[in-house]
Design a protein around this motif. Structure first.
Motif, PDB file in Angstrom:
ATOM      1  N   ASP A 145       0.874  -1.179   0.000  1.00 24.73           N
ATOM      2  CA  ASP A 145       0.000   0.000   0.000  1.00 24.73           C
ATOM      3  C   ASP A 145       0.902   1.217   0.000  1.00 24.73           C
ATOM      4  OD1 ASP A 145      -2.527  -1.472   0.607  1.00 24.73           O
ATOM      5  OD2 ASP A 145      -1.385  -1.997   2.404  1.00 24.73           O
ATOM      6  N   GLY A 146       0.298   2.355  -0.088  1.00 26.07           N
ATOM      7  CA  GLY A 146       1.086   3.578   0.056  1.00 26.07           C
ATOM      8  C   GLY A 146       1.851   3.972  -1.191  1.00 26.07           C
ATOM      9  N   PHE A 147       2.979   4.618  -0.951  1.00 29.98           N
ATOM     10  CA  PHE A 147       3.731   5.232  -2.056  1.00 29.98           C
ATOM     11  C   PHE A 147       4.445   4.211  -2.942  1.00 29.98           C
ATOM     12  CE2 PHE A 147       4.220   9.962  -1.380  1.00 29.98           C
ATOM     13  CZ  PHE A 147       3.199  10.062  -0.451  1.00 29.98           C
ATOM     14  N   HIS A 148       4.803   3.075  -2.365  1.00 31.81           N
ATOM     15  CA  HIS A 148       5.631   2.117  -3.104  1.00 31.81           C
ATOM     16  C   HIS A 148       4.887   0.783  -3.208  1.00 31.81           C
ATOM     17  CE1 HIS A 148       8.480   5.176  -1.930  1.00 31.81           C
ATOM     18  NE2 HIS A 148       8.170   4.932  -0.668  1.00 31.81           N
ATOM     19  N   ARG A 149       4.613   0.387  -4.421  1.00 30.28           N
ATOM     20  CA  ARG A 149       3.873  -0.871  -4.602  1.00 30.28           C
ATOM     21  C   ARG A 149       4.518  -1.706  -5.700  1.00 30.28           C
ATOM     22  NH1 ARG A 149      -2.427   1.233  -3.872  1.00 30.28           N
ATOM     23  NH2 ARG A 149      -1.867   2.962  -2.526  1.00 30.28           N
ATOM     24  N   ILE A 162      12.548  11.571 -10.395  1.00 34.59           N
ATOM     25  CA  ILE A 162      11.659  10.942  -9.409  1.00 34.59           C
ATOM     26  C   ILE A 162      11.179  11.935  -8.348  1.00 34.59           C
ATOM     27  CG2 ILE A 162      12.668   8.641  -9.710  1.00 34.59           C
ATOM     28  CD1 ILE A 162      14.184   9.189  -7.036  1.00 34.59           C
ATOM     29  N   GLU A 163      11.723  13.135  -8.367  1.00 36.84           N
ATOM     30  CA  GLU A 163      11.393  14.099  -7.312  1.00 36.84           C
ATOM     31  C   GLU A 163      10.247  15.035  -7.671  1.00 36.84           C
ATOM     32  OE1 GLU A 163      15.615  14.732  -5.070  1.00 36.84           O
ATOM     33  OE2 GLU A 163      15.421  15.577  -7.061  1.00 36.84           O
ATOM     34  N   PHE A 215       6.692  16.670  -8.632  1.00 33.77           N
ATOM     35  CA  PHE A 215       5.288  16.445  -8.308  1.00 33.77           C
ATOM     36  C   PHE A 215       4.572  15.982  -9.585  1.00 33.77           C
ATOM     37  CE2 PHE A 215       3.876  18.779  -4.251  1.00 33.77           C
ATOM     38  CZ  PHE A 215       5.031  18.411  -3.595  1.00 33.77           C
ATOM     39  N   TYR A 253       4.069  12.743  -5.365  1.00 31.83           N
ATOM     40  CA  TYR A 253       3.318  13.711  -4.571  1.00 31.83           C
ATOM     41  C   TYR A 253       2.433  14.516  -5.521  1.00 31.83           C
ATOM     42  CZ  TYR A 253       4.650  13.990   0.338  1.00 31.83           C
ATOM     43  OH  TYR A 253       4.764  13.771   1.687  1.00 31.83           O
ATOM     44  N   GLN A 254       1.263  14.923  -5.034  1.00 30.25           N
ATOM     45  CA  GLN A 254       0.388  15.787  -5.822  1.00 30.25           C
ATOM     46  C   GLN A 254       0.208  17.093  -5.056  1.00 30.25           C
ATOM     47  OE1 GLN A 254      -2.338  14.429  -8.287  1.00 30.25           O
ATOM     48  NE2 GLN A 254      -1.785  12.286  -8.237  1.00 30.25           N
ATOM     49  N   TYR A 276      -8.295  12.321  -0.921  1.00 30.83           N
ATOM     50  CA  TYR A 276      -7.554  11.418  -1.805  1.00 30.83           C
ATOM     51  C   TYR A 276      -7.893  11.734  -3.259  1.00 30.83           C
ATOM     52  CZ  TYR A 276      -6.952   8.698   2.464  1.00 30.83           C
ATOM     53  OH  TYR A 276      -6.638   8.294   3.736  1.00 30.83           O
ATOM     54  N   GLN A 279      -5.457   5.201  -4.720  1.00 27.72           N
ATOM     55  CA  GLN A 279      -5.824   6.449  -4.036  1.00 27.72           C
ATOM     56  C   GLN A 279      -4.579   7.148  -3.502  1.00 27.72           C
ATOM     57  OE1 GLN A 279      -8.970   5.450  -1.158  1.00 27.72           O
ATOM     58  NE2 GLN A 279     -10.328   6.487  -2.607  1.00 27.72           N
ATOM     59  N   PRO A 282      -3.137  10.194  -1.287  1.00 26.43           N
ATOM     60  CA  PRO A 282      -3.518  11.243  -0.328  1.00 26.43           C
ATOM     61  C   PRO A 282      -2.910  12.595  -0.712  1.00 26.43           C
ATOM     62  CG  PRO A 282      -1.897   9.753   0.642  1.00 26.43           C
ATOM     63  CD  PRO A 282      -2.213   9.210  -0.709  1.00 26.43           C
ATOM     64  N   VAL A 283      -3.679  13.637  -0.526  1.00 20.46           N
ATOM     65  CA  VAL A 283      -3.156  14.987  -0.809  1.00 20.46           C
ATOM     66  C   VAL A 283      -3.420  15.907   0.374  1.00 20.46           C
ATOM     67  CG1 VAL A 283      -3.265  14.949  -3.330  1.00 20.46           C
ATOM     68  CG2 VAL A 283      -5.282  15.587  -2.039  1.00 20.46           C
ATOM     69  N   GLY A 284      -2.574  16.915   0.515  1.00 20.15           N
ATOM     70  CA  GLY A 284      -2.705  17.866   1.619  1.00 20.15           C
ATOM     71  C   GLY A 284      -3.918  18.759   1.440  1.00 20.15           C
TER      72      GLY A 284
END
Lengths: 242, 387
Positions: free
Chosen positions: A42-46, A103-104, A106, A136-137, A145, A199, A201-203
């Protein structure tokens, strides 16, 4: 003229077309290809695991490839891929990409990537794995999300012998997958799992004022306290020395 | 202490070697790797050097080319070569800590005890064996300090220039080092011979290293290893108290007031600490508190940055009058605040949960913990030798 009003030539053409159509269907059904997607983590790395099954394939020396156009919200890390190919013996397939390599960035500033994963087809089933990451978005009002859909891949088959009945693909695969065989052919497949929604997540931009004010106030207060402590410590020491 | 210091060094090195071996097992069997991602970056950069290419061909390589050069045996001999070097450097750092403390009128046993705190610090052990190169930066900083204690100003300057070339942060120690060479009857505006030697040595080594790297690798070297660190605005989650603010304002150009309030507190504290603790005796403390301030106020903070002040803490310990209770309390709040942040970040990065607000709150708590430590340490510091 016959009963239906068509000429003999037209009737022959019609019969040919029907035969050709039936021939194509028979080959497609003969291959009976399917692709199932499993997403690990899950999360950023799948890790995307595509289970490719090409039933009834009788030819040998065949390679299978998947071509996926990832949106800028997701990326494969080309350095990570190079490392996997170099060191991980368990990593059987080859993954390559064309497009964004930073990779950095957005998602809003990054470009998309065309990713190819390919492997030798030892059995009728192959597992093609792609390590993938989310970008990141930019924050937005309300946060929450953002849904990112994984695009359906194109399935390609390439054999040393000619595969009849499937058109040669015009998809530009990346190296080294592209050079494994002279002709890649697109194979239609059946899948129930390829429509995966990721999904991200965004700030929450509505927090901006609160976050900025509290952060800057706290950091300034921290500095003031430290300065006061340095000063009072110096004064008390001077008094003692006197 | 039943073991001699030399044996402690051997034990500490053995522990590190075991962890280096374990790292390979861990990396092959767990989703979250043990080896630092930067170690792969160094190794790739070293590979580029071997292929007669620029190390800056490797995306995100933002260090001196000397590091990539040093790690070329990673490709030629063994992948773990760099980790072994960093672990050996850890041992050298402990020897330097001991030497500096003895110079500061500490007894041998106290100096050795403080050095062991570095040697057996779990953070130190883990950071070095994960393949982080900051132990090299720490070694250069301590060597500079040691040379300054030996009154060799020119060599101090040369080493200081090398430190700054290697990692930019020691530049903040420059004023404190310069002021520590000040003599009683000297006009503040006019530098003495030692101060001139320090400046000349520093400028000489820094400009030579910069020029030679620029000659080989051009503007890309200047940008990646120097300019980037000055203008860096990393809006992805990290320990920094400014993280969420930076993320939310990523689309905007920050206002002048925000810029001032972000950098001024740090700048003022660094200058005041340089001036306040500018005696030769207090210089290690000045550097320690400055490193703590830099890390606390940095717009980007990762766990490797803790090395900057953790390496200077053992040489200040003998002059810190903190009760056991207070020390445990400070360590406790530091670890708890860090743990809270790590948990919130784990939920975001590995579980995909929207925990930005919790990360921000945890970041604020961690900042407060760091400031509390700074305040208590300033109060507890005695600027006379504790024999």
């Amino acid at each position: 003229m016959n009963l239906f009003g068509a000429t003999r030539r037209q009737a022959r053409l019609l019969i040919c077309a029907i035969f050709f159509f039936l021939h194509c269907i028979s080959i497609s059904i003969a291959f009976n290809a399917s692709v199932d997607l499993r997403v690990l983590g899950d999360g950023f790395h799948r890790r995307l695991e595509y289970h490719v099954n090409i039933g009834n394939l009788t030819k040998e020396n065949c390679y299978v490839a998947l071509f996926i156009e990832f949106s800028s919200a997701l990326y494969v890390n080309v350095d990570e891929l190079a490392d996997l190919h170099r060191f991980e013996k368990e990593f059987q397939n080859v993954v390559c990409s064309v497009g964004e390599t930073n990779i950095e960035l957005f998602a809003e500033k990054a470009m998309s990537q065309n990713v190819t994963v390919c492997s030798l087809l030892n059995n009728i089933t192959s597992i093609l794995t792609i390590p993938i990451h989310q970008r990141y978005q930019n924050a937005r009002e309300g946060g929450g999300y953002i849904n990112v859909s994984l695009p359906s891949p194109k399935l390609l088959l390439g054999c040393k012998e000619r595969v009849k009945g499937y058109r040669v693909s015009k998809v530009e695969l990346c190296l080294p997958c592209a050079d494994l065989v002279t002709k890649w052919r697109e194979i239609p497949y059946y899948s129930t799992t390829c429509n995966y929604v990721w999904q991200v997540p965004v700030g929450d931009l509505s927090h901006l004022t609160l976050v900025t004010n509290v952060t800057l106030l706290l950091t300034s207060l921290g500095a003031l306290f430290a300065l006061k402590r340095i000063w009072s410590n110096r004064s008390s020491r001077s008094k003692k020395e006197n | 202490m039943s073991l001699t210091f030399a044996r402690h060094c051997i034990v500490a090195l053995t522990v590190r070697v075991i962890l280096i071996v374990y790292a390979n097992f861990h990396d092959n069997n767990f989703d979250v790797p043990y080896t630092d991602v930067d170690y792969k970056v160094f190794t790739d950069a070293a590979r580029h050097i071997i292929q007669r290419e620029s190390p800056f061909e490797r995306h995100t390589y933002r260090y001196t080319p000397l590091l990539a050069l040093l790690l070329t045996p990673n490709i030629l001999l063994h992948l773990d070569f760099g980790k072994l070097i960093f672990s050996l450097v850890d041992i050298l750092v402990s020897l330097l800590i001991k030497r500096i403390l003895i110079k500061q009128y500490c007894t041998r046993s106290t100096a050795e005890f403080c050095a062991l705190l570095w040697l057996y610090n779990p953070l130190t052990i883990v950071i070095s064996t994960r393949g982080n190169a900051d132990s090299l930066a720490v070694l250069l900083v301590l060597l500079t300090l040691s040379m300054l204690q030996n009154d060799n100003s020119l060599l101090t300057g040369v080493l200081h220039g090398l430190s700054i070339h290697f990692r930019l942060y020691p530049i903040a120690f420059s004023l404190a080092m310069y002021l520590s060479l000040h003599t009683k009857n000297q006009l503040i505006a006019l530098p003495n011979v030692k101060q001139v030697k320090l400046i000349l040595g520093c400028i000489l080594s820094l400009s030579l290293l910069t020029a030679s790297c620029y000659y080989f690798y051009g503007y890309k070297f200047l940008y990646e290893s120097l300019i980037y660190h000055l203008i860096r605005k990393d809006a992805r989650h990290n320990f920094s108290v400014y993280f969420y603010m930076q993320y939310l304002t990523a689309l905007q150009v920050s206002g002048i007031l925000q810029k001032i309030l972000t950098f001024l507190p740090q700048l003022v504290l660094l200058v005041i600490l340089s001036v306040r603790y500018s005696t030769k005796f207090s210089l290690p403390f000045a550097m320690f508190t400055q490193a703590l301030v830099m890390v606390t106020y940095n717009p980007v903070m990762t766990s490797q940055y803790f090395f900057w002040f953790l390496s200077l803490l053992p040489i200040c310990l003998t002059n810190l009058c903190l009760s056991k209770c207070r020390s445990i309390f400070l360590l406790g709040i530091w670890l708890i605040a860090q743990g809270l942040w790590l948990f919130a970040a784990y939920l975001l990065e590995f579980k995909g949960l929207n925990s930005f607000l919790y990360i921000w709150i945890a970041g604020l708590l961690f900042f407060m913990a760091n400031v509390k430590i700074l305040l208590d340490i300033i109060v507890g510091y005695r600027d006379i030798p504790q024999i």
